[in-house]
Design an enzyme around this catalytic site. Structure first.
Site, mmCIF file in Angstrom:
data_model
loop_
_atom_site.group_PDB
_atom_site.id
_atom_site.type_symbol
_atom_site.label_atom_id
_atom_site.label_comp_id
_atom_site.label_asym_id
_atom_site.label_seq_id
_atom_site.Cartn_x
_atom_site.Cartn_y
_atom_site.Cartn_z
ATOM 1 N N ASP A 86 -4.885 72.559 54.549
ATOM 2 C CA ASP A 86 -4.261 72.434 55.870
ATOM 3 C C ASP A 86 -4.835 73.543 56.739
ATOM 4 O O ASP A 86 -6.033 73.779 56.708
ATOM 5 C CB ASP A 86 -2.738 72.503 55.754
ATOM 6 C CG ASP A 86 -2.032 71.753 56.885
ATOM 7 O OD1 ASP A 86 -2.468 71.901 58.043
ATOM 8 O OD2 ASP A 86 -1.049 71.047 56.627
ATOM 9 N N HIS B 14 -7.665 72.286 58.149
ATOM 10 C CA HIS B 14 -7.458 71.587 59.414
ATOM 11 C C HIS B 14 -7.808 72.471 60.602
ATOM 12 O O HIS B 14 -8.335 72.000 61.604
ATOM 13 C CB HIS B 14 -6.006 71.109 59.521
ATOM 14 C CG HIS B 14 -5.669 70.041 58.533
ATOM 15 N ND1 HIS B 14 -4.420 69.459 58.464
ATOM 16 C CD2 HIS B 14 -6.403 69.444 57.554
ATOM 17 C CE1 HIS B 14 -4.402 68.550 57.500
ATOM 18 N NE2 HIS B 14 -5.591 68.533 56.932
#
Length: 532
Positions: free
Chosen positions: A266, A300
């Site tokens: 993430d 991300h």
């Protein structure tokens, strides 16, 4: 037979811990250094027996006698949750591997925590502290979270809408008041995976030298903490692991993150300060943050602010970092409903390469919602500045998305090199400066501004343009100054405009331009000292 074995093991552990307490008290009374080696008190170095009981008893004994150091020598250790206390250092040897068990019951009873910006009670973290000060995790050891069982169960719960497990029922009982007034947490199906490291309401924290992998949820989460130093650590989580952020300071003050290497499933480093009503009620900002000399590979976002920022994020510097392979480089994200302010941010000396989407993303539309009147639910971004940044091999260089009811305010981009598929896009932005920007992009609209006001474009250079390119396109904009641009590479049009007012072109040298202006009926367009 199994019962007798269990009793024998328990008696052996009790005897070892009693000796530990006597040893510690004796050493402290003699003024000796309060450092204890867990192997001296029976910790299994082969990984076959859970050593959490020994570690936690040693921590408790040291903490009750002014503190000290718990040393974990080289070896492999099976371990349940570790509960840190004030004045305790957890020191790990080179070659020490701490394998946290994946038995959910080991992380009960549930404890005070925060989950995605909301205060809750949930599973204890693998390393947890509350209301503590002067705590440290140091050395060259590795902490392995064995998160796959947690991930798989989360997927099962969320996809199959599983209900009624004992952990979900326990969560409901522990959070009745929250579930009655919060509309977000119930959507998580009453099963919240714990962070790997959670320090809650703590002061003077140091994490240095160690490495982490495979957390159940976010990796390192100081929350409502002050004076946090995270230096020279490594976090390595699989790219497809769900929500395995790297470092997430939440509502913290005076945080220093340096010389870290992070690759996760993430966001790599994220600054947060609470979610929606709960975050605004807590009213604890994240402020005085420095992030420097870090590398981020995969994830991300490299460094992200938000989206949970309802308590404000302010006074942040990000410098001397390298991002490679992340979805985005610098990302600021929020949405209607959050409220809160992000302000006084400086980003400098950043190199980005192979970015999947935007190098820099400033977004008030993290999720699309209907337009609403200005209120405490409306986020505010202002006074954010970027300088000395290289972005290569990305899909998009810079993207800004404000709201109809509130634009992004007071942003500058200075001394940048952008080699991307698309260049610069801004929608609902005011008081923005682009200064000394070199662009290499095949886009026919390298710079596109829509519904923006009070914009300065200075020293823009476009290279390797395509036939039919317009260097700058502006729609529904007012008060735009374009100056000191040098366009020697051939382009069709320098400035294309529509429904704009008060545009100023001054001191531009444009030998490669076929047509300087193209648009509808001009409204207050002024040109001074331009050379074509």
């Amino acid at each position: 037979m199994k019962l007798n074995s269990f009793k024998n093991a328990s008696q052996k552990l009790a005897g070892i811990l009693l000796l530990a307490v006597l040893f510690l008290n004796s050493n402290i009374s003699k003024g000796q250094n309060s450092t204890v080696n867990i192997a001296d008190f029976g910790a299994d170095r082969t990984g076959n027996e859970n050593c959490a009981g020994i570690i936690n008893q040693l921590i408790d004994s040291l903490a009750s006698n002014s503190g000290g150091t718990v040393f974990i020598p080289s070896g492999t250790y099976s371990c349940g949750p570790i509960f840190m206390k004030s004045n305790i250092t957890l020191l790990t040897d080179n070659g020490a591997i701490i394998n946290f068990i994946d038995d959910f019951d080991a992380y009960l009873p549930m404890v005070t925590s925060q989950w995605e910006g909301v205060r809750v009670k949930t599973f204890a973290s693998q390393i947890y502290a509350i209301d503590a000060s002067n705590i440290a995790i140091k050395g060259q050891g590795h902490f392995e979270g064995h998160g796959k069982k947690w991930w798989d169960f989360w997927y099962k719960v969320s996809r199959e809408k599983v209900t009624g497990t004992k952990w979900q029922e326990l969560f409901i009982n522990e959070n009745k008041d929250l579930l009655e007034r919060n509309d977000y947490i119930p959507k998580m199906h009453n099963f919240l995976r714990p962070a790997m490291v959670m320090f809650y309401n703590c002061n003077r924290i140091t994490i240095e030298g160690v490495s982490f992998s495979n957390p159940p949820f976010w990796t390192i989460v100081p929350t409502y903490c002050e004076n946090v130093t995270i230096h020279n650590i490594t976090i390595n989580n699989p790219g497809d692991s769900p929500n395995t952020d790297g470092i997430d300071p939440c509502s913290c003050r005076n945080v220093r993150i340096s010389d870290c290497h992070i690759t996760v499933g993430d966001d790599c480093i994220v600054l947060k300060s609470g979610r929606d009503i709960d975050g605004r009620e807590a009213a604890m900002p994240t402020e005085n943050i420095t992030i420097t000399n870090c590398t981020m590979l995969n994830g991300h976002g490299g460094v992200v602010l938000g989206s949970e920022m309802s308590g404000d994020i302010r006074r942040v510097t990000i410098s001397n970092c390298v991002f490679e392979g992340t979805d985005r480089g610098i990302r600021i994200k929020s949405m209607r409903g959050r409220g809160g302010i992000i302000e006084d941010v400086r980003v400098s000396n950043i190199v980005m390469r192979d970015i999947v989407r935007e190098g820099i993303m400033i977004n008030m539309r993290y999720h699309e919602t209907p337009v609403e009147e200005l209120s405490e639910r409306t986020p505010l971004y202002r006074n954010i500045h970027f300088s000395n940044i290289n972005i290569t091999d990305a899909k998009h260089g810079i993207a800004i998305y404000g709201l109809e009811e509130r634009s992004v305010e007071q942003v500058s981009f200075t001394d940048m090199f952008i080699q991307t598929e698309k260049g610069i896009w801004a929608h609902y932005a005011n008081n923005v400066i682009f200064d000394n920007i070199r662009l290499i992009t095949p886009s026919l609209s390298p710079i596109h501004l829509d519904k923006c006001n009070n914009i300065v474009l200075k020293g823009i250079q476009l290279h390797d343009s395509q036939e039919g390119t317009s260097v700058i396109e502006i729609d529904n904009c007012q008060q735009v100054k374009i100056s000191d641009c040098f366009q020697i590479q051939p382009v069709e049009t320098f400035l294309k405009y529509k429904q704009c007012e008060k545009i100023y072109l001054t001191n531009n040298i444009l030998p490669g331009v076929k047509k300087v202006l193209m648009g509808d009926k001009p409204k207050s367009i002024y040109q001074f000292n331009n050379i074509q």
